[in-house]
Design a protein around this motif. Sequence first.
Motif, PDB file in Angstrom:
ATOM      1  N   PHE A  41       0.842  -1.193   0.000  1.00 20.40           N
ATOM      2  CA  PHE A  41       0.000   0.000   0.000  1.00 20.40           C
ATOM      3  C   PHE A  41       0.877   1.242   0.000  1.00 20.40           C
ATOM      4  O   PHE A  41       2.040   1.211   0.407  1.00 20.40           O
ATOM      5  N   ILE A  42       0.307   2.311  -0.532  1.00 24.53           N
ATOM      6  CA  ILE A  42       0.894   3.631  -0.411  1.00 24.53           C
ATOM      7  C   ILE A  42      -0.148   4.549   0.203  1.00 24.53           C
ATOM      8  O   ILE A  42      -1.336   4.214   0.245  1.00 24.53           O
ATOM      9  N   GLU A  43       0.301   5.671   0.704  1.00 29.14           N
ATOM     10  CA  GLU A  43      -0.610   6.618   1.338  1.00 29.14           C
ATOM     11  C   GLU A  43      -0.707   7.883   0.498  1.00 29.14           C
ATOM     12  O   GLU A  43       0.309   8.440   0.075  1.00 29.14           O
ATOM     13  N   ILE A  44      -1.954   8.294   0.259  1.00 32.71           N
ATOM     14  CA  ILE A  44      -2.215   9.568  -0.402  1.00 32.71           C
ATOM     15  C   ILE A  44      -2.722  10.531   0.659  1.00 32.71           C
ATOM     16  O   ILE A  44      -3.678  10.213   1.370  1.00 32.71           O
ATOM     17  N   PRO A  45      -2.106  11.687   0.826  1.00 30.66           N
ATOM     18  CA  PRO A  45      -2.559  12.599   1.880  1.00 30.66           C
ATOM     19  C   PRO A  45      -3.967  13.105   1.608  1.00 30.66           C
ATOM     20  O   PRO A  45      -4.318  13.446   0.483  1.00 30.66           O
TER      21      PRO A  45
END
Length: 819
Positions: free
Chosen positions: A150-154
């Motif tokens: 997973f990656i995080e998008i603000p």
Amino acid sequence: MIGERGEHIGQLFLGFSCLLASLLVGSRPGFAGQLAQADALELRGEPLKARAVLFEQVRRNPLDVSALGELAQFLERHNDPATEEVYLRLLERVQDPERRRWIARRLALHALLRGDRQAAGRYLELYREAGGGTVTFPPAPVEIPPGYGFIEIPGPLESFARMAAISPYLEPVEVLPAVARNVVINGYRAVASYQGLEPTEYLKLLKRYVAQARELQQLAGNEQVITIESCDSAATGDLLRVLGYRMRGRCGTELVLETVNATRAFLTIDSGFPLAELEQALRTNRPFRYPYRPTRIPILYGVEYWLGSRQASPATAIDAFLDDPALCRVYMAMAKLDPETAEALRRAVPLEKLSAFAHVLDFYGGMFQIRQGKAITPGGPEARRVWRRLVGEDPDKGAEFFAALIARDDGWLASFFDALLRIDGPVREYLTQPQRLERFYLAIRGKVTSPGPARPVFRANSEMVLLISRLWLDPDGSPHIPGNLEIWKGLFAREKGEVYGKRLQRWAPTWKEPDDLLEALFAYCRRAVENEPLKLFMLLSDLDRGRRVPLQASTVQRLVEMYPAYGAQYRIFAETPELTDEAILKFLDVAATIDRIDDRMLRANVAGSFQALVGLWQILVRDGVLGAEQASEQFVGLMDRFAKVNDAVSLFDAAASGLEHLIAATGARGRLSLHDRILDLLAGVPAQVDAEVHRRLVEHLMELFEAQKLIPADALIEAARHLEAVAQGEKLDTPLLARISTRLEEVQPYWESISQVERTGLSHGYWVERHIQWQRRLDLVQEARRALGSPQRLRALRGQLAPLLRDTLVGYNYLFYAP
């Protein structure tokens, strides 16, 4: 997360469940009796009968808010599908703001429980419009599938989706491929001076938004909620600075927010930040709270595989993708692959090699398949040997085979492989026979392989896919050739061109079998323009595909000869395979006759009337109103009428009689006028649609017809018949003709209300403006009075009605296709 979400929603329902009776229930004795009866039936275990009682009460009193409220509450208790509809009807009839807020929030909760977050958002808007505050639902949990990191998008996904120009309703695994696609297509542009890439305004705004979202995320703190306790708190200034605004005036009703940083303010508005709610909270000195947490997005194989030595964390991985279009392209390609195939390539082929040919893998990798380590190839065992020779790698080594395939001939071989996998059955077996497979591929590849079909933004060889998918075989197993091979030999011998034309002119006369023609057609697939023979072949193949008996060679020869002039009309024949060779030839004869009319205005009127009537015929055939036998008969009848047109009078007679006979053949309701029957048919067959829907469609068509300032066809035909009667001695009916002239006076030239510059830019040309001016000046009453005593002039006056009937016929076609 799911448990917290369910508990939160349950509390909201519990907090409002006791309000319905106090807000909505009346005290009339009759209503109380019906309500008691429904309650008794429900208690006895007969909810269907109770439902019927409540619906009957609503039917008798459709404006009764109390009855609707009880019905809505009953339907919600029993999870009835009609709950939402009844609540919406209730919302339309309630004016009290408190009641409207309660109903809107109830609708939002109901939509959220059935999983429709989009509808829930719409109902929250209604809640806020009724004076409610900011209400947000917990975000839907994002499940990370196996094989993904997973990656995080603000910030919220909805805000990021607005700025990235992607749908906020995509599945989580689809978000990153959609962003990657937009970065590749819209994110960068080449700079001609040194062939570099520079970011577009779209990408600049997206990057600025990500930076601003991170600042807002810092303000949200560990609780991940942006909180402003009061207007004069220090947090207010920090938040407004990030948003690009400042306060003007003191806290209270005098306060307004004004822009201080245009760039940040634009991002705030465009990303959907609730600025209006923030301003209202500051003006009323109420706390403002807005959940602002990062959104987790699945990424195939995890961050480490894609970023490697860069060692970016999930929180900053989105920046790496926005900065690297090559990384985005290879991610797009791998995301499209079959999971087993993608995993095999990931293990066997370095990412750097895949990145070098990502454009080919992106366009053509979607059909690749590896099963048990072996590549699936089109064709049988003999074809696999040909594929091994063409690719240079054994298909039994699946990952290595596809790695070599995408690197071969700049993508031409991969495109051919992809096209063959998209078909099945006898055609694929025919094309993948060893002697044909290599022969046809060499024709596609040509001598110069660069640029390849995957270099542009979109596929450069879509004609090849169309040719393969539209090819079909005759019963003897050979490719179907419309007409015969001699026709196509003659066509290619006459074809002109710089690359293939001269060679084909010398080679075409020596053709002996269908494969010779197919080889030439595959060679034409590389041509982006001037590939008329290829398009003609596919079109004529489609004409024969739906027919019980193929077109005769003489008919095909005629269609080939007249394709440059009338090729756009051939779709009519493909849509209606019942048309005979005679009907098709008559169409071509009539079209050629119309083109030979010297008078330009008459030619335009004849062509317009002819095309409009053929268009109406198409509509009636599509709707099934005209059967197969009637369709061909009526088509030939139209051709016969227009074959004899030589002046305006004969044009009117041909168009009027053609329209009348066409509508009569449908068996439409005779009680209606001709105009009403046409509208009735254009709205659809009444037996196939709901009567009320059909009535509304007819009313809508009437409105569109009136908006065009057109004259009904039956009015024009009646006026023409009256002029014929006057020529035979009948008295002139002035009011009948005056109605037409009055209608024409309502036509307003479009250029009267615009400037000279706009008039020049929007002008449709001399002949269009001349036609409008002629219509406005036409006075049938005056013309008829001048012609009294001259039967010949009175009959000729019918020709003045021909352009008007043409406009009406074109208008009928517009009604069918208008929104």
